[in-house]
Design an enzyme around this catalytic site. Structure first.
Site, mmCIF file in Angstrom:
data_model
loop_
_atom_site.group_PDB
_atom_site.id
_atom_site.type_symbol
_atom_site.label_atom_id
_atom_site.label_comp_id
_atom_site.label_asym_id
_atom_site.label_seq_id
_atom_site.Cartn_x
_atom_site.Cartn_y
_atom_site.Cartn_z
ATOM 1 N N ASP A 310 0.962 -1.207 0.039
ATOM 2 C CA ASP A 310 0.047 -0.313 0.089
ATOM 3 C C ASP A 310 0.734 1.165 -0.155
ATOM 4 O OD1 ASP A 310 -2.219 1.530 0.230
ATOM 5 O OD2 ASP A 310 -2.525 1.332 2.136
ATOM 6 N N GLU A 344 -3.099 10.267 -0.635
ATOM 7 C CA GLU A 344 -4.309 9.312 -0.513
ATOM 8 C C GLU A 344 -4.378 9.050 0.865
ATOM 9 O OE1 GLU A 344 -6.984 6.170 -0.288
ATOM 10 O OE2 GLU A 344 -4.826 5.941 0.230
ATOM 11 N N GLU A 345 -3.665 8.657 1.877
ATOM 12 C CA GLU A 345 -3.767 7.954 3.020
ATOM 13 C C GLU A 345 -4.804 9.171 3.954
ATOM 14 O OE1 GLU A 345 -3.762 5.061 3.598
ATOM 15 O OE2 GLU A 345 -2.238 4.253 2.551
ATOM 16 N N ASP A 372 -4.676 0.245 -6.371
ATOM 17 C CA ASP A 372 -4.677 0.681 -4.875
ATOM 18 C C ASP A 372 -5.158 -0.518 -4.055
ATOM 19 O OD1 ASP A 372 -3.908 1.726 -2.565
ATOM 20 O OD2 ASP A 372 -5.373 3.262 -2.415
HETATM 21 ZN ZN ZN Z 1 -3.958 2.884 2.663
HETATM 22 ZN ZN ZN Z 2 -3.774 2.497 -0.592
#
Ligand code: ZN
Ligand code: ZN
Length: 489
Positions: A310, A344-345, A372
């Site tokens: 990730d 993104e996180e 993702d």
């Molecule tokens: Zn993540």
């Molecule tokens: Zn991710």
């Protein structure tokens, strides 16, 4: 986190079937009856010779694993605002340029900056037990000498809403909610809202802190972090995740009916917003260069592991796909663009920033993909766009026949970084990856290169490459997503 919130909306596919090549008339045998008749152009197959060259090159010389190795070994964790995130941007610019992409550049965005600091936790009564615990991303810290309180347990967000405020006031609320193991990540999607909303729900009743069972499917002593949020006018209380085994033990102690006391010290800090950047690079189209097929993944990661699955794997998949397309003797008609999104996180600043910076150009984004969900193989594809473009989707999906990818008539989601593009009407195609074991290590210290299997990630990179080539080489317009389907599902 948000990518996985996205999974929340995903139900099991209603129907799936193996992709098949379009028929001579241009109609895919899989075309749902509700769609309009295809035009001859709508089922234009991809350039077969290019697809063959691409497939063979990926099977014999994929560098996808090497890209994850380099990103994890040479950069490592890269949470927004950290030194690692700056190193990741430099890595991405260098890598895309070295691999033959054009116009490689960073697009600055402001990102949240949160630091974890030191953290520890202990059950102090009725027994003494150190806990494997980690702060949720965005949490405030405790006072330096920690927070100690009696525990109040609930099994859902709804249960805290119904709880007696007198029973909750002054306590640490423990949310014990299981994450179901599923192939498509939908179990995570259902559980993850607890992580996001736990602190607000408990603080409204006067709780002083929150611990949750990690949103994860393993049975280990690795806690899973991930973003949480606060609300204006609701007290900001510290929030942490317990390893699932520690949550099990806390639950057993609570079941005895004796008071259980927990102590935790979180050194987390929220700092002023920092500089971050999306990294963008193109394989320029040969005939319709202003039309864009976008391949997205996110460059940031949580801080505990090395961000291999990730989303180092997603970055590697889209970089490898673009690298192989760039090497083809004949470039596809449309431009294939790689976007490695920032943040993104914990904020989606990169996704929002890309859509804002490319506002007018979004009308020329023909189709978008996002990787993702780890390094697993692609097993199914689905589409979100106008009904008239479904034959074009099937023609694109036909490029995946040799990889055993099924076609679903369920709407695609697109993933969190594509959210602003979906809102602007850009059609999306999901290449769904096998994620049965992904949430065992997701957002933990165990998210390392050892979790990436070469054969699996190479299949995924091949699927993204073939689908992107087919979409970029076709003459069909994928249209725009109908207005009523643009809001988040
Ligand atoms: Zn993540
Ligand atoms: Zn991710």
């Amino acid at each position: 986190m948000v990518a996985l919130l996205a999974v929340a909306a995903c139900a099991s596919p209603r129907t799936t079937h193996q992709a098949q090549a379009p028929t001579k008339t241009g109609a895919s045998p899989l075309q749902p009856s509700s769609t309009s008749a295809p035009t001859a152009a709508s089922a234009t197959p991809p350039d077969e010779s290019s697809a063959r060259v691409l497939r063979e090159a990926l099977l014999s010389s994929s560098r996808a694993f090497e890209f994850v190795r380099s990103l994890t070994d040479d950069v490592g964790p890269r949470l927004s605002g950290s030194l690692g995130s700056k190193a990741a941007v430099a890595w991405a610019e260098r890598t895309l340029a070295e691999e033959g992409l054009a116009r490689v550049h960073a697009e600055p965005v402001k990102v949240p900056h949160w630091e974890r600091g030191e953290e520890h936790g202990t059950i102090v009564a009725p027994v003494w037990q150190p806990l494997a615990l980690t702060a949720l991303g965005g949490s405030v810290g405790t006072k330096p000498d920690g927070l100690e309180a009696e525990v109040f347990e609930v099994d859902s967000l709804e249960a805290i809403e119904k709880a007696d405020p007198k029973a909750v006031k002054g306590k640490i609320v423990f949310y014990d909610v299981q994450t179901e193991r599923t192939r498509d990540g939908s179990g995570y999607g259902r559980a993850v809202r607890v992580r996001a909303q736990a602190a607000v729900g408990a603080a409204k009743l006067g709780a002083r802190g929150v611990v949750i069972r990690s949103i994860g499917t393993d049975e280990s002593r690795m806690p899973h972090t991930g973003a949480m949020r606060y609300e204006d006018k609701v007290q900001r209380i510290p929030a942490a995740a317990l390893a699932t085994t520690d949550a099990d033990m806390l639950h057993r102690l609570m079941a005895r009916g004796l008071p259980v006391r927990l102590r935790m010290t979180l050194g987390a800090k929220i700092l002023p917003d920092a500089d971050g950047a999306n990294v963008v690079g193109d394989v320029e189209g040969s005939g319709a260069a202003d039309e864009i097929v976008l391949l997205g993944a996110h460059l940031d990661s949580w801080d505990l592991g090395r961000g291999a699955l990730d989303d180092g794997a997603g970055c590697a998949i889209v970089i490898e796909a673009a690298r192989q397309i760039a090497k083809l003797p004949k470039r596809p008609r449309r431009t294939v663009r790689v976007v490695l999104f920032a943040n993104e996180e914990n904020g989606l600043a990169g996704a929002k920033g890309y859509a804002a910076a490319h506002g007018a150009e979004l009308a020329h984004h023909a189709l978008a993909f996002e990787a993702d969900l780890g390094a697993g193989r692609v097993y199914e594809t689905r589409f979100l766009g106008p009904p008239a473009a479904v034959p074009a989707f099937h023609a694109t999906a036909a490029s995946l026949v040799s990889l055993g990818v099924a076609v679903s008539d369920e709407d695609a989601h697109g993933g969190s970084d594509l959210g602003p593009l979906v809102a602007a009407g850009v059609p999306v195609m999901d290449l769904r990856q096998e994620a049965t074991s992904y949430f065992d290590v997701h957002h933990t210290a165990n998210d390392t290169l050892e979790r990436v299997a070469r054969k699996e990630i190479d299949q995924a990179a091949t699927a993204f490459a073939l689908a992107a080539l087919a979409a970029a080489d076709g003459t069909t317009d994928f249209g725009r997503i109908p207005e009523e389907k643009r809001s988040r599902r």
